[in-house]
Design a protein around this motif. Structure first.
Motif, PDB file in Angstrom:
ATOM      1  N   LEU A 103       0.832  -1.201   0.000  1.00  0.00           N
ATOM      2  CA  LEU A 103       0.000   0.000   0.000  1.00  0.00           C
ATOM      3  C   LEU A 103       0.863   1.245   0.000  1.00  0.00           C
ATOM      4  CD1 LEU A 103      -2.402  -1.369   2.714  1.00  0.00           C
ATOM      5  CD2 LEU A 103      -2.988  -1.009   0.312  1.00  0.00           C
ATOM      6  N   GLN A 104       0.305   2.318  -0.522  1.00  0.00           N
ATOM      7  CA  GLN A 104       1.010   3.595  -0.571  1.00  0.00           C
ATOM      8  C   GLN A 104      -0.002   4.721  -0.356  1.00  0.00           C
ATOM      9  OE1 GLN A 104       2.728   3.638  -4.494  1.00  0.00           O
ATOM     10  NE2 GLN A 104       0.762   3.857  -5.526  1.00  0.00           N
ATOM     11  N   ALA A 105       0.495   5.937  -0.217  1.00  0.00           N
ATOM     12  CA  ALA A 105      -0.378   7.095  -0.076  1.00  0.00           C
ATOM     13  C   ALA A 105      -1.136   7.297  -1.386  1.00  0.00           C
ATOM     14  CB  ALA A 105       0.456   8.324   0.261  1.00  0.00           C
ATOM     15  N   PRO A 106      -2.316   7.819  -1.315  1.00  0.00           N
ATOM     16  CA  PRO A 106      -2.967   8.360  -0.137  1.00  0.00           C
ATOM     17  C   PRO A 106      -3.755   7.297   0.623  1.00  0.00           C
ATOM     18  CG  PRO A 106      -4.348   8.809  -2.041  1.00  0.00           C
ATOM     19  CD  PRO A 106      -3.097   8.101  -2.550  1.00  0.00           C
ATOM     20  N   GLY A 107      -4.021   7.620   1.875  1.00  0.00           N
ATOM     21  CA  GLY A 107      -4.933   6.806   2.666  1.00  0.00           C
ATOM     22  C   GLY A 107      -6.356   7.193   2.311  1.00  0.00           C
ATOM     23  N   ALA A 112       1.616   1.223   5.430  1.00  0.00           N
ATOM     24  CA  ALA A 112       0.407   1.804   4.838  1.00  0.00           C
ATOM     25  C   ALA A 112       0.255   3.222   5.373  1.00  0.00           C
ATOM     26  CB  ALA A 112      -0.813   0.968   5.213  1.00  0.00           C
ATOM     27  N   PRO A 113      -0.412   4.084   4.626  1.00  0.00           N
ATOM     28  CA  PRO A 113      -0.610   5.446   5.116  1.00  0.00           C
ATOM     29  C   PRO A 113      -1.654   5.554   6.227  1.00  0.00           C
ATOM     30  CG  PRO A 113      -1.604   5.189   2.955  1.00  0.00           C
ATOM     31  CD  PRO A 113      -0.853   3.921   3.244  1.00  0.00           C
ATOM     32  N   ALA A 114      -2.474   4.525   6.397  1.00  0.00           N
ATOM     33  CA  ALA A 114      -3.514   4.576   7.421  1.00  0.00           C
ATOM     34  C   ALA A 114      -3.785   3.170   7.951  1.00  0.00           C
ATOM     35  CB  ALA A 114      -4.794   5.158   6.843  1.00  0.00           C
ATOM     36  N   LEU A 115      -4.112   3.107   9.227  1.00  0.00           N
ATOM     37  CA  LEU A 115      -4.492   1.837   9.852  1.00  0.00           C
ATOM     38  C   LEU A 115      -5.788   2.052  10.617  1.00  0.00           C
ATOM     39  CD1 LEU A 115      -1.169   2.008  10.007  1.00  0.00           C
ATOM     40  CD2 LEU A 115      -1.475  -0.078  11.291  1.00  0.00           C
ATOM     41  N   LEU A 116      -6.578   1.012  10.667  1.00  0.00           N
ATOM     42  CA  LEU A 116      -7.773   0.995  11.490  1.00  0.00           C
ATOM     43  C   LEU A 116      -7.612  -0.155  12.474  1.00  0.00           C
ATOM     44  CD1 LEU A 116     -10.662   2.190  11.939  1.00  0.00           C
ATOM     45  CD2 LEU A 116     -11.488   0.292  10.534  1.00  0.00           C
ATOM     46  N   VAL A 117      -7.645   0.157  13.758  1.00  0.00           N
ATOM     47  CA  VAL A 117      -7.579  -0.868  14.786  1.00  0.00           C
ATOM     48  C   VAL A 117      -9.021  -1.245  15.110  1.00  0.00           C
ATOM     49  CG1 VAL A 117      -6.766  -1.463  17.101  1.00  0.00           C
ATOM     50  CG2 VAL A 117      -5.489   0.192  15.716  1.00  0.00           C
ATOM     51  N   PHE A 120      -5.493  -5.231  12.894  1.00  0.00           N
ATOM     52  CA  PHE A 120      -5.099  -3.959  12.308  1.00  0.00           C
ATOM     53  C   PHE A 120      -5.448  -4.036  10.830  1.00  0.00           C
ATOM     54  CE2 PHE A 120      -2.125  -4.907  15.746  1.00  0.00           C
ATOM     55  CZ  PHE A 120      -2.160  -3.747  16.502  1.00  0.00           C
ATOM     56  N   ILE A 121      -6.275  -3.123  10.347  1.00  0.00           N
ATOM     57  CA  ILE A 121      -6.569  -3.087   8.917  1.00  0.00           C
ATOM     58  C   ILE A 121      -5.722  -1.968   8.321  1.00  0.00           C
ATOM     59  CG2 ILE A 121      -8.305  -2.779   7.128  1.00  0.00           C
ATOM     60  CD1 ILE A 121     -10.372  -3.872   9.101  1.00  0.00           C
ATOM     61  N   TYR A 122      -4.775  -2.357   7.486  1.00  0.00           N
ATOM     62  CA  TYR A 122      -3.899  -1.408   6.802  1.00  0.00           C
ATOM     63  C   TYR A 122      -4.634  -0.934   5.553  1.00  0.00           C
ATOM     64  CZ  TYR A 122       0.139  -2.853   9.655  1.00  0.00           C
ATOM     65  OH  TYR A 122       1.015  -3.079  10.685  1.00  0.00           O
ATOM     66  N   LEU A 123      -4.654   0.384   5.332  1.00  0.00           N
ATOM     67  CA  LEU A 123      -5.426   0.971   4.242  1.00  0.00           C
ATOM     68  C   LEU A 123      -4.590   1.967   3.458  1.00  0.00           C
ATOM     69  CD1 LEU A 123      -8.507   1.640   6.510  1.00  0.00           C
ATOM     70  CD2 LEU A 123      -8.532   0.070   4.558  1.00  0.00           C
ATOM     71  N   GLY A 124      -4.807   1.995   2.149  1.00  0.00           N
ATOM     72  CA  GLY A 124      -4.121   2.950   1.298  1.00  0.00           C
ATOM     73  C   GLY A 124      -4.405   2.647  -0.160  1.00  0.00           C
ATOM     74  N   ALA A 125      -3.693   3.331  -1.003  1.00  0.00           N
ATOM     75  CA  ALA A 125      -3.807   3.077  -2.435  1.00  0.00           C
ATOM     76  C   ALA A 125      -2.970   1.843  -2.771  1.00  0.00           C
ATOM     77  CB  ALA A 125      -3.303   4.276  -3.225  1.00  0.00           C
ATOM     78  N   PRO A 126      -3.504   0.946  -3.596  1.00  0.00           N
ATOM     79  CA  PRO A 126      -2.697  -0.211  -3.998  1.00  0.00           C
ATOM     80  C   PRO A 126      -1.398   0.257  -4.671  1.00  0.00           C
ATOM     81  CG  PRO A 126      -4.994  -0.519  -4.617  1.00  0.00           C
ATOM     82  CD  PRO A 126      -4.850   0.913  -4.161  1.00  0.00           C
ATOM     83  N   ALA A 127      -0.272  -0.303  -4.239  1.00  0.00           N
ATOM     84  CA  ALA A 127       1.032   0.088  -4.791  1.00  0.00           C
ATOM     85  C   ALA A 127       1.325  -0.608  -6.107  1.00  0.00           C
ATOM     86  CB  ALA A 127       2.139  -0.206  -3.785  1.00  0.00           C
ATOM     87  N   SER A 128       0.576  -1.647  -6.412  1.00  0.00           N
ATOM     88  CA  SER A 128       0.760  -2.366  -7.672  1.00  0.00           C
ATOM     89  C   SER A 128      -0.574  -2.967  -8.076  1.00  0.00           C
ATOM     90  CB  SER A 128       1.830  -3.458  -7.522  1.00  0.00           C
ATOM     91  OG  SER A 128       1.455  -4.367  -6.505  1.00  0.00           O
ATOM     92  N   ALA A 129      -0.637  -3.404  -9.313  1.00  0.00           N
ATOM     93  CA  ALA A 129      -1.870  -4.029  -9.799  1.00  0.00           C
ATOM     94  C   ALA A 129      -2.146  -5.298  -9.006  1.00  0.00           C
ATOM     95  CB  ALA A 129      -1.739  -4.346 -11.282  1.00  0.00           C
TER      96      ALA A 129
END
Length: 190
Positions: A16-20, A88-93, A159-168
């Motif tokens: 994952l990458q920015a943005p969240g 990841a740029p954002a996490l949800l616990v 922990f749910i890691y969230l962001g833009a997919p860094a690859s297809a």
């Protein structure tokens, strides 16, 4: 995206990458979480968002917790723990906040919180946000749970890691045919 398409095509996104998620996406993710199956409408869950520098603080909490378990932890492993939340740029616990209830046992409440987490990753996929549900030793570490402010009646679901997919996305992993995982019970077998 059609709901059935989202459910049958969802995949985890480990890179994952920015943005969240945007503020509107966060809102949608958390609204979806609250539609999880919930016996007794107890809403036995709560959530923490972790973004920006708070990810570094979480990494330090992970490292400190690992050092409590192993004071001789090599520097390379300490750095690994510090870097975990930076994937990841954002996490949800996701936290199960269990209550005493005469008809809804704690196990059902924990499962409901897990269903809320699943709703989040399904909603993320439908919104085009990459998501990866992670657990591991830190999710079950009492020092981490204490550092995140969990009460005695609470369990960390993940922990749910969230962001833009860094690859297809990779090709969809195969799933079983329904008859391979579901059997009819109670029928007379000839």
């Amino acid at each position: 995206m059609d709901a059935i398409e989202a459910l049958t095509h969802r995949v985890s996104t480990p890179k994952l990458q920015a943005p969240g998620p945007s503020s509107e996406q966060w809102r949608q993710l958390l609204r979806a979480a609250q539609r999880a199956a919930d016996h007794g409408q107890l809403r036995p869950w709560r959530f923490l968002t972790i973004e920006g520098e708070a990810r570094e603080q979480l990494g330090q909490l992970f490292c400190d917790s690992a050092l409590r378990d192993n004071p001789q932890l090599p520097d390379t492993f300490q750095q690994k723990f510090k870097n975990m939340p930076l994937r990841a740029p954002a996490l949800l616990v996701v936290i199960a906040s269990c209550q005493d209830h005469p008809k809804v046992p704690q196990q059902e409440q924990v499962i409901a919180a897990g269903a809320a987490a699943q709703n989040v990753i399904n909603a993320a996929f439908a919104l085009g946000v990459g998501a990866m549900w992670r657990t591991g030793d830190m999710a079950y570490n009492s020092h981490v749970c204490q550092g995140l402010g969990l009460a005695e009646n609470e369990k960390l679901i993940g922990f749910i890691y969230l962001g833009a997919p860094a690859s297809a996305s990779k090709s969809l992993p195969s799933i079983s045919e329904p008859e391979e995982v579901c059997q009819s019970w109670g029928e007379v077998q000839a």
